[in-house]
Design an enzyme around this catalytic site. Structure first.
Site, PDB file in Angstrom:
ATOM      1  N   ASN A   1       0.853  -1.191   0.000  1.00 27.41           N
ATOM      2  CA  ASN A   1       0.000   0.000   0.000  1.00 27.41           C
ATOM      3  C   ASN A   1       0.885   1.236   0.000  1.00 27.41           C
ATOM      4  OD1 ASN A   1      -2.399   1.633   0.400  1.00 27.41           O
ATOM      5  ND2 ASN A   1      -1.794   1.859   2.536  1.00 27.41           N
TER       6      ASN A   1
ATOM      7  N   HIS B   1       0.853   5.219   1.330  1.00 24.11           N
ATOM      8  CA  HIS B   1       0.133   6.126   2.227  1.00 24.11           C
ATOM      9  C   HIS B   1       0.864   7.466   2.244  1.00 24.11           C
ATOM     10  CE1 HIS B   1      -2.504   7.374   5.413  1.00 24.11           C
ATOM     11  NE2 HIS B   1      -1.452   7.803   6.085  1.00 24.11           N
TER      12      HIS B   1
ATOM     13  N   SER C   1       4.908   6.726   2.326  1.00 30.30           N
ATOM     14  CA  SER C   1       5.460   5.418   2.688  1.00 30.30           C
ATOM     15  C   SER C   1       4.808   4.341   1.842  1.00 30.30           C
ATOM     16  CB  SER C   1       5.152   5.089   4.162  1.00 30.30           C
ATOM     17  OG  SER C   1       5.497   6.156   5.020  1.00 30.30           O
TER      18      SER C   1
ATOM     19  N   ASP D   1      -3.154   1.248   7.644  1.00 29.58           N
ATOM     20  CA  ASP D   1      -1.876   1.922   7.377  1.00 29.58           C
ATOM     21  C   ASP D   1      -0.747   1.457   8.304  1.00 29.58           C
ATOM     22  OD1 ASP D   1      -3.083   3.405   5.311  1.00 29.58           O
ATOM     23  OD2 ASP D   1      -3.786   4.912   6.715  1.00 29.58           O
TER      24      ASP D   1
HETATM   25  C1  GAR Z   1      -2.655   9.033  -2.675  1.00 28.90           C
HETATM   26  O1  GAR Z   1      -2.128  10.191  -2.123  1.00 28.90           O
HETATM   27  C2  GAR Z   1      -2.450   7.836  -1.757  1.00 28.90           C
HETATM   28  O2  GAR Z   1      -1.248   7.884  -1.067  1.00 28.90           O
HETATM   29  C3  GAR Z   1      -3.617   7.993  -0.818  1.00 28.90           C
HETATM   30  O3  GAR Z   1      -4.690   8.360  -1.625  1.00 28.90           O
HETATM   31  C4  GAR Z   1      -4.187   9.118  -2.745  1.00 28.90           C
HETATM   32  C5  GAR Z   1      -4.723   8.479  -4.001  1.00 28.90           C
HETATM   33  O4  GAR Z   1      -4.351   9.216  -5.126  1.00 28.90           O
HETATM   34  N1  GAR Z   1      -3.865   6.776  -0.086  1.00 28.90           N
HETATM   35  C6  GAR Z   1      -4.265   6.737   1.174  1.00 28.90           C
HETATM   36  O5  GAR Z   1      -4.516   7.716   1.826  1.00 28.90           O
HETATM   37  C7  GAR Z   1      -4.392   5.333   1.756  1.00 28.90           C
HETATM   38  N2  GAR Z   1      -4.463   5.370   3.168  1.00 28.90           N
HETATM   39  P1  GAR Z   1      -4.306   8.541  -6.543  1.00 28.90           P
HETATM   40  O6  GAR Z   1      -5.680   7.893  -6.735  1.00 28.90           O
HETATM   41  O7  GAR Z   1      -4.092   9.676  -7.503  1.00 28.90           O
HETATM   42  O8  GAR Z   1      -3.210   7.531  -6.548  1.00 28.90           O
END
Ligand code: GAR
Length: 217
Positions: free
Chosen positions: A110, A112, A139, A148
Site C-alpha cells: 500500500n 500512504h 510510505s 496503514d
Molecule cells: C494518494 O495520495 C495515496 O497515497 C492515498 O490516496 C491518494 C490516491 O491518489 N492513499 C491513502 O490515503 C491510503 N491510506 P491517486 O488515486 O491519484 O493515486
C-alpha cells in the site's frame, strides 16, 4: 528475458499512483506486469486510463455485498481469476478484512501519504500541518490488518513550507509517491525485500542512491 510478477492494482478514484505503476511496468526490464485494475467505484476516473492502456478492469462495489468479508471474497476471486501474484493498493479507500490481508501476507502493498507511523488514516496533510511538522512524506508498506500499518519498504520526505495548504503539501508529497511506488514494487517483485517481524529489509545492494535513480535498480 525479464521474469514478471503479475500485479493487480486496486483503486477508488483518480489513480495517479496506478498510472505511475503502469508506466513503470511498460519498461521492458521491469519485473512486474499489471494484469488487472480493480475499483470499488464505477466512476473512478483511473479506470478510463487503465482501459485506454489496454489493461483489464473490474468494478466490484462494496454496496453490492452485505458485509466486508463477502465484498473482500468477491475481490479476491476476481484478483485470482486474473492470475495476480501481487496486489498494490493505490488510493483504495476501503478497509479490508483480515482474511484477505492474511491470504496475501507480504504480497499486498500500500502507499500512504505520510511518514508512517505518523498520521495513519485520513486527512493526513491537514493533520501534519496542524502538528507543525517540518517534514512530511509518503510510505510504501506491506499491508497488515490495522489501517496503514505493516513493514515499511520505502519512504520519501519533503519539506513542509510555512505557507503550505493541505493541497500544496499533498501535491509535493504526491510527486514523491509517484517516484517511490514503482521502486518499491520493483524491489518486492524481484524478491529483494525480506520481512522480519514488523520490519522490512531491502537487499543491501539497493542504496538510497538507487532509490533516487530508479533506473539503476
Ligand atoms: C494518494 O495520495 C495515496 O497515497 C492515498 O490516496 C491518494 C490516491 O491518489 N492513499 C491513502 O490515503 C491510503 N491510506 P491517486 O488515486 O491519484 O493515486
Amino acid at each position: 528475458m525479464t521474469l514478471r510478477q503479475n500485479v493487480a492494482i486496486l483503486i477508488s478514484g483518480r489513480g495517479s499512483n496506478m498510472q505511475s505503476l503502469v508506466r513503470a511496468c511498460s519498461a521492458p526490464d521491469y519485473p512486474a506486469k499489471v494484469v488487472l485494475v480493480l475499483s470499488n467505484k464505477a466512476d473512478a476516473t483511473g479506470l478510463d486510463y487503465a482501459r485506454e492502456a489496454g489493461i483489464a478492469t473490474a468494478v466490484i462495489s462494496h454496496k453490492d455485498y452485505p458485509d466486508r468479508a463477502s465484498f473482500d471474497a468477491a475481490m479476491d476471486a476476481e484478483i485470482r481469476r486474473h492470475g495476480a501474484e501481487l496486489i498494490c493498493l493505490a488510493g483504495f479507500m476501503r478497509l479490508l478484512d483480515s482474511r484477505i490481508i492474511e491470504a496475501w501476507r507480504d504480497r499486498m502493498i500500500n502507499i500512504h501519504p505520510s511518514l508512517l507511523p505518523s498520521f495513519r488514516g485520513l486527512d493526513t496533510h491537514e493533520r501534519a500541518l496542524e502538528a507543525g511538522v517540518k517534514l512530511a512524506g509518503c510510505s510504501v508498506h506491506f499491508v497488515r490488518p490495522d489501517v496503514d500499518t505493516g513493514p515499511i519498504i520505502a519512504q520519501a520526505a519533503v519539506p513542509v513550507l510555512p505557507d503550505d495548504t493541505p493541497d500544496s503539501l499533498a501535491a509535493r508529497v504526491l510527486e514523491q509517491e509517484h517516484m517511490i511506488y514503482p521502486v518499491a514494487l520493483r524491489l518486492v517483485a524481484e524478491g529483494r525485500v525480506r520481512v522480519e517481524g514488523d520490519r522490512a529489509f531491502v537487499d543491501a545492494s539497493c542504496t538510497m542512491r538507487s532509490l533516487r535513480n530508479p533506473d539503476s535498480l
